[in-house]
Design a protein around this motif. Structure first.
Motif, PDB file in Angstrom:
ATOM      1  N   ILE A  24       2.755   3.507 -12.940  1.00 36.62           N
ATOM      2  CA  ILE A  24       2.988   3.835 -11.360  1.00 36.62           C
ATOM      3  C   ILE A  24       4.374   3.814 -11.168  1.00 36.62           C
ATOM      4  CG2 ILE A  24       2.708   1.473 -10.496  1.00 36.62           C
ATOM      5  CD1 ILE A  24       0.747   2.584  -8.673  1.00 36.62           C
ATOM      6  N   LEU A  25       5.174   2.970 -11.916  1.00 34.95           N
ATOM      7  CA  LEU A  25       6.620   2.841 -11.707  1.00 34.95           C
ATOM      8  C   LEU A  25       7.502   4.260 -12.186  1.00 34.95           C
ATOM      9  CD1 LEU A  25       7.029  -0.775 -12.751  1.00 34.95           C
ATOM     10  CD2 LEU A  25       6.634   0.028 -10.419  1.00 34.95           C
ATOM     11  N   ALA A  26       6.693   4.949 -12.852  1.00 35.80           N
ATOM     12  CA  ALA A  26       7.582   6.174 -13.458  1.00 35.80           C
ATOM     13  C   ALA A  26       8.257   6.950 -12.406  1.00 35.80           C
ATOM     14  CB  ALA A  26       6.494   7.133 -14.346  1.00 35.80           C
ATOM     15  N   PRO A  27       7.486   7.303 -11.060  1.00 37.32           N
ATOM     16  CA  PRO A  27       8.148   8.101 -10.087  1.00 37.32           C
ATOM     17  C   PRO A  27       9.508   7.399  -9.414  1.00 37.32           C
ATOM     18  CG  PRO A  27       5.859   8.097  -9.650  1.00 37.32           C
ATOM     19  CD  PRO A  27       5.886   7.224 -10.757  1.00 37.32           C
ATOM     20  N   PRO A  38      12.430  15.989  -3.689  1.00 29.48           N
ATOM     21  CA  PRO A  38      11.564  17.176  -4.269  1.00 29.48           C
ATOM     22  C   PRO A  38      10.172  16.922  -4.174  1.00 29.48           C
ATOM     23  CG  PRO A  38      12.532  15.817  -6.005  1.00 29.48           C
ATOM     24  CD  PRO A  38      12.906  15.032  -4.952  1.00 29.48           C
ATOM     25  N   SER A  39       9.234  17.936  -4.290  1.00 26.95           N
ATOM     26  CA  SER A  39       7.812  17.944  -4.295  1.00 26.95           C
ATOM     27  C   SER A  39       7.205  16.878  -5.120  1.00 26.95           C
ATOM     28  CB  SER A  39       7.383  19.286  -4.479  1.00 26.95           C
ATOM     29  OG  SER A  39       7.394  20.126  -3.447  1.00 26.95           O
ATOM     30  N   ARG A  40       7.948  16.928  -6.425  1.00 20.42           N
ATOM     31  CA  ARG A  40       7.092  16.102  -7.462  1.00 20.42           C
ATOM     32  C   ARG A  40       7.441  14.460  -7.150  1.00 20.42           C
ATOM     33  NH1 ARG A  40      10.901  14.159 -11.379  1.00 20.42           N
ATOM     34  NH2 ARG A  40      12.936  14.662 -11.180  1.00 20.42           N
ATOM     35  N   LEU A  41       8.358  14.290  -6.252  1.00 22.02           N
ATOM     36  CA  LEU A  41       8.425  12.821  -5.801  1.00 22.02           C
ATOM     37  C   LEU A  41       8.614  12.529  -4.418  1.00 22.02           C
ATOM     38  CD1 LEU A  41      11.499  12.397  -8.215  1.00 22.02           C
ATOM     39  CD2 LEU A  41       9.258  11.558  -8.664  1.00 22.02           C
ATOM     40  N   ARG A  42       8.121  13.661  -3.761  1.00 24.87           N
ATOM     41  CA  ARG A  42       8.204  13.591  -2.172  1.00 24.87           C
ATOM     42  C   ARG A  42       7.135  12.473  -1.353  1.00 24.87           C
ATOM     43  NH1 ARG A  42       8.103  18.642  -0.939  1.00 24.87           N
ATOM     44  NH2 ARG A  42      10.315  18.618  -1.053  1.00 24.87           N
ATOM     45  N   SER A  43       6.056  12.276  -2.070  1.00 27.26           N
ATOM     46  CA  SER A  43       5.177  11.149  -1.392  1.00 27.26           C
ATOM     47  C   SER A  43       5.661   9.843  -1.650  1.00 27.26           C
ATOM     48  CB  SER A  43       3.695  11.334  -1.956  1.00 27.26           C
ATOM     49  OG  SER A  43       2.953  10.522  -1.369  1.00 27.26           O
ATOM     50  N   THR A  44       6.407   9.677  -2.996  1.00 31.17           N
ATOM     51  CA  THR A  44       6.693   8.471  -3.443  1.00 31.17           C
ATOM     52  C   THR A  44       8.019   8.236  -2.699  1.00 31.17           C
ATOM     53  OG1 THR A  44       5.986   8.920  -5.605  1.00 31.17           O
ATOM     54  CG2 THR A  44       7.739   7.226  -5.389  1.00 31.17           C
ATOM     55  N   GLY A  53       0.641  -1.181  -0.107  1.00 26.90           N
ATOM     56  CA  GLY A  53      -0.107   0.021   0.106  1.00 26.90           C
ATOM     57  C   GLY A  53       0.721   1.323  -0.123  1.00 26.90           C
ATOM     58  N   GLY A  54       1.943   1.249   0.760  1.00 25.26           N
ATOM     59  CA  GLY A  54       2.933   2.498   0.802  1.00 25.26           C
ATOM     60  C   GLY A  54       3.288   2.651  -0.473  1.00 25.26           C
ATOM     61  N   MET A  55       3.821   1.568  -1.319  1.00 21.52           N
ATOM     62  CA  MET A  55       4.536   1.827  -2.509  1.00 21.52           C
ATOM     63  C   MET A  55       3.448   2.466  -3.648  1.00 21.52           C
ATOM     64  SD  MET A  55       7.450   0.579  -1.868  1.00 21.52           S
ATOM     65  CE  MET A  55       8.484  -0.436  -0.848  1.00 21.52           C
ATOM     66  N   ILE A  56       2.087   1.915  -3.604  1.00 24.66           N
ATOM     67  CA  ILE A  56       1.179   2.454  -4.454  1.00 24.66           C
ATOM     68  C   ILE A  56       0.884   3.566  -4.145  1.00 24.66           C
ATOM     69  CG2 ILE A  56      -1.120   1.822  -5.305  1.00 24.66           C
ATOM     70  CD1 ILE A  56      -0.560  -1.049  -4.767  1.00 24.66           C
ATOM     71  N   PHE A  57       0.221   3.977  -3.128  1.00 26.62           N
ATOM     72  CA  PHE A  57      -0.390   5.134  -2.615  1.00 26.62           C
ATOM     73  C   PHE A  57       0.751   6.356  -2.725  1.00 26.62           C
ATOM     74  CE2 PHE A  57      -3.829   2.348  -1.501  1.00 26.62           C
ATOM     75  CZ  PHE A  57      -4.700   2.909  -2.102  1.00 26.62           C
ATOM     76  N   GLY A  58       2.054   5.919  -2.407  1.00 26.97           N
ATOM     77  CA  GLY A  58       2.947   7.057  -2.292  1.00 26.97           C
ATOM     78  C   GLY A  58       3.106   7.702  -3.731  1.00 26.97           C
ATOM     79  N   ALA A  59       3.087   6.686  -4.771  1.00 28.42           N
ATOM     80  CA  ALA A  59       3.143   7.126  -6.170  1.00 28.42           C
ATOM     81  C   ALA A  59       1.908   8.001  -6.684  1.00 28.42           C
ATOM     82  CB  ALA A  59       3.705   5.897  -7.182  1.00 28.42           C
ATOM     83  N   LEU A  60       0.978   7.445  -6.241  1.00 29.90           N
ATOM     84  CA  LEU A  60      -0.417   8.077  -6.548  1.00 29.90           C
ATOM     85  C   LEU A  60      -0.520   9.347  -6.153  1.00 29.90           C
ATOM     86  CD1 LEU A  60      -3.050   4.927  -6.632  1.00 29.90           C
ATOM     87  CD2 LEU A  60      -1.701   5.895  -8.686  1.00 29.90           C
ATOM     88  N   GLY A  61       0.008   9.736  -4.909  1.00 31.14           N
ATOM     89  CA  GLY A  61       0.001  10.721  -4.249  1.00 31.14           C
ATOM     90  C   GLY A  61       0.805  12.011  -4.772  1.00 31.14           C
ATOM     91  N   ASP A  62       2.002  11.442  -5.424  1.00 36.88           N
ATOM     92  CA  ASP A  62       2.335  12.410  -6.290  1.00 36.88           C
ATOM     93  C   ASP A  62       1.921  12.932  -7.521  1.00 36.88           C
ATOM     94  OD1 ASP A  62       4.697  13.090  -4.544  1.00 36.88           O
ATOM     95  OD2 ASP A  62       5.891  11.291  -5.196  1.00 36.88           O
ATOM     96  N   ARG A  63       1.160  11.903  -8.166  1.00 39.14           N
ATOM     97  CA  ARG A  63       0.666  12.062  -9.433  1.00 39.14           C
ATOM     98  C   ARG A  63      -0.836  12.732  -9.384  1.00 39.14           C
ATOM     99  NH1 ARG A  63      -0.135   7.108 -13.545  1.00 39.14           N
ATOM    100  NH2 ARG A  63       2.220   7.595 -13.643  1.00 39.14           N
ATOM    101  N   TYR A  64      -1.696  12.252  -8.184  1.00 37.40           N
ATOM    102  CA  TYR A  64      -3.167  12.723  -8.388  1.00 37.40           C
ATOM    103  C   TYR A  64      -3.431  13.753  -6.992  1.00 37.40           C
ATOM    104  CZ  TYR A  64      -3.745   9.184 -11.738  1.00 37.40           C
ATOM    105  OH  TYR A  64      -3.623   8.320 -13.162  1.00 37.40           O
ATOM    106  N   GLY A  65      -2.381  13.976  -6.012  1.00 35.88           N
ATOM    107  CA  GLY A  65      -2.603  14.710  -4.894  1.00 35.88           C
ATOM    108  C   GLY A  65      -2.732  14.010  -3.597  1.00 35.88           C
ATOM    109  N   ARG A  66      -2.184  14.575  -2.639  1.00 32.82           N
ATOM    110  CA  ARG A  66      -1.772  14.103  -1.287  1.00 32.82           C
ATOM    111  C   ARG A  66      -3.293  13.966  -0.613  1.00 32.82           C
ATOM    112  NH1 ARG A  66       2.690  14.647  -3.604  1.00 32.82           N
ATOM    113  NH2 ARG A  66       4.323  15.869  -2.793  1.00 32.82           N
ATOM    114  N   SER A  67      -4.066  14.919  -0.776  1.00 30.21           N
ATOM    115  CA  SER A  67      -5.257  14.977   0.049  1.00 30.21           C
ATOM    116  C   SER A  67      -6.538  13.732  -0.556  1.00 30.21           C
ATOM    117  CB  SER A  67      -6.247  16.401   0.042  1.00 30.21           C
ATOM    118  OG  SER A  67      -6.121  16.774  -1.355  1.00 30.21           O
ATOM    119  N   LYS A  68      -6.394  13.755  -1.943  1.00 31.50           N
ATOM    120  CA  LYS A  68      -7.206  12.760  -2.506  1.00 31.50           C
ATOM    121  C   LYS A  68      -6.648  11.484  -2.176  1.00 31.50           C
ATOM    122  CE  LYS A  68      -8.222  15.728  -6.931  1.00 31.50           C
ATOM    123  NZ  LYS A  68      -7.405  16.753  -6.415  1.00 31.50           N
TER     124      LYS A  68
END
Length: 454
Positions: A229-232, A379-385, A77-92
């Motif tokens: 999802i592997l791009a980040p 950096p911000s674009r990869l911080r959640s990932t 879950g951490g691996m998946i949602f970390g990358a999704l958080g950078d792409r679609y937003g932290r709050s979403k």
């Protein structure tokens, strides 16, 4: 932010919206930790009910295997949602993860076999695993630089409130069982039903929580991760600076996570053996013996969480005073020494009452450092990932440790009442803390610096 602000108390630098973000992120993490602890408290009672007639050794071993599956789900879950958080937003994505762990925790109420119980715990872990990286990225990018370490450290300190709340909920459910309000032996089901309550937090997240400005700026400029999802992860590995930080952060985090979940998590198993022998020597038997053992375990746990709160607060202060690297060196050294001594010397409830708060302070204190340090590495674009990857990679190692511990437990509990295998396996695994100390040689110091960008 002016230099003068760096010397002001961190909470004086926050406005109303900063406090709102802190509250929402802290509640998401609070309920996340509440769920984790409810599982720890309900795990063995649930398996006893779902595996009627199974020996204690089998219950203990299967419990560790279910814990391992929970940790694997956590890591995924951490691996998946970390990358999704950078792409679609932290709050979403925070909304999705809270819903996920709430729903599957609640569904655990309906378990009929150990295997569907294990599946629910795995899926709960997927949701739980996504919360930390999203919550810390949200806070780190919202509050002023001078308040960042204090705010993030406080997020972790407040996690102990979730753990303590779980213990009090457990005590309340036990009282209801004793009174006959709840059918005896079904209390574990009600604990999991309580774990579904966080779903209501989603209404506040979706209605009022905004994405942080650094992420919105990247979105306006079209610089958010695209592709699979592997791009980040590919972007982190391509750049030498982020790649080094990823490796360093992952080893530091894995050290603490393995120490907590593959060593500290099973202190309660040793306590039950030791406490049972202690109270049997006083002549206690039957229900009275079980009541004394359970009460002593609860007391030790509550004291451990008090120690954890002090440990996290001290670690947060140390990060600001001496820097992140010195704080981790002190934290890992303390955790290794204290944990080994506790497993070696704990022989009675009174031993546990002063030893386990020290162990909790040392083991959980470093978790405050993860909240502070990890978002400062990317950096911000990869911080959640990056944050989620580092924090959750250790779950897989901890899961391996749990399977190993399960094998040892079968030997230990085959002769129930002998704590030797629990003691020696835990003491041996304390060597993991050396990895965290050694990797600090290559770790960047981030004290007093702004969040990095490309």
């Amino acid at each position: 932010m002016s230099d003068n602000s760096q010397h002001r108390a961190w909470w004086t630098q926050l406005n109303g919206y900063h406090w709102f973000v802190m509250t929402v992120a802290s509640l998401a993490w609070f309920f996340d930790c509440l769920d984790q602890r409810l599982f720890s408290l309900a795990r063995n009672p649930a398996l006893k009910a779902l595996m009627p007639g199974a020996p204690d050794g089998d219950i203990q071993a299967v419990g560790k295997e279910v814990t391992a599956l929970f940790l694997v789900g956590w890591g995924i879950g951490g691996m998946i949602f970390g990358a999704l958080g950078d792409r679609y937003g932290r709050s979403k994505m925070l909304t999705v993860t809270v819903l996920l762990y709430s729903i599957f925790t609640g569904l655990s109420f309906f378990s009929t076999h150990y295997w569907d119980f294990a599946i629910y715990r795995f899926l709960t872990g997927v949701g739980v695993g996504g919360v930390f990286g999203l919550a810390v990225a949200l806070i780190a990018e919202t509050v002023p630089d001078g308040a960042r370490a204090g705010a993030l450290g406080t997020l972790q300190v407040l996690s102990t409130v979730g753990n303590i709340t779980a213990a009090f909920i457990n005590m309340g459910v036990d009282a209801l069982q004793t009174a006959g309000t709840i059918t005896p032996g079904t209390g574990w089901r009600w604990l999991f039903l309580v774990g579904a309550v966080p779903a209501f937090l989603v209404f506040f997240i979706r209605g009022y929580l905004k994405e942080p400005e650094p992420w919105l700026k990247l979105k306006r400029e079209g610089r958010l991760p695209t592709g699979s999802i592997l791009a980040p992860y590919a972007a982190l590995l391509r750049d030498a600076r982020w790649r080094r930080n990823l490796i360093v952060g992952a080893i530091i985090s894995s050290t603490g996570v393995v120490g907590l979940w593959a060593i500290g998590e099973y202190a309660v198993d040793l306590q039950r053996i030791v406490f049972r022998k202690h109270f049997e020597a006083t002549g206690a038997v039957g229900p009275e013996l079980a009541k004394l053992v359970n009460g002593a375990v609860t007391n030790a746990y509550l004291l451990t969480m008090v120690g954890a709160a002090f440990g996290m607060s001290f670690f947060t202060w140390l990060c600001g005073k001496t820097g992140r690297k010195v704080a981790f060196a002190v934290g890992f050294s303390s955790a290794a020494i204290i944990t080994a001594l506790v497993y070696w010397k704990m022989n009675s409830p009174m031993d546990a009452y002063w030893m386990t708060p020290l162990m909790g302070g040392a083991q959980l204190g470093v978790l405050a450092g993860f909240a502070i340090y990890l978002p400062e590495l990317f950096p911000s674009r990869l911080r959640s990932t990056g944050t989620s990857f580092c924090y959750n990679l250790g779950r897989f190692a901890a899961a391996g440790g749990s399977f190993f511990s399960a094998a040892l437990a079968k030997g230990a509990y085959g002769q129930y009442g002998s704590p030797d295998m629990e003691r020696y396996s835990a003491m041996t695994m304390c060597v993991i803390y050396l990895a965290g100390i050694i990797v600090l040689i290559w770790a960047p110091e981030t004290k007093g610096k702004p969040l990095p960008e490309d």
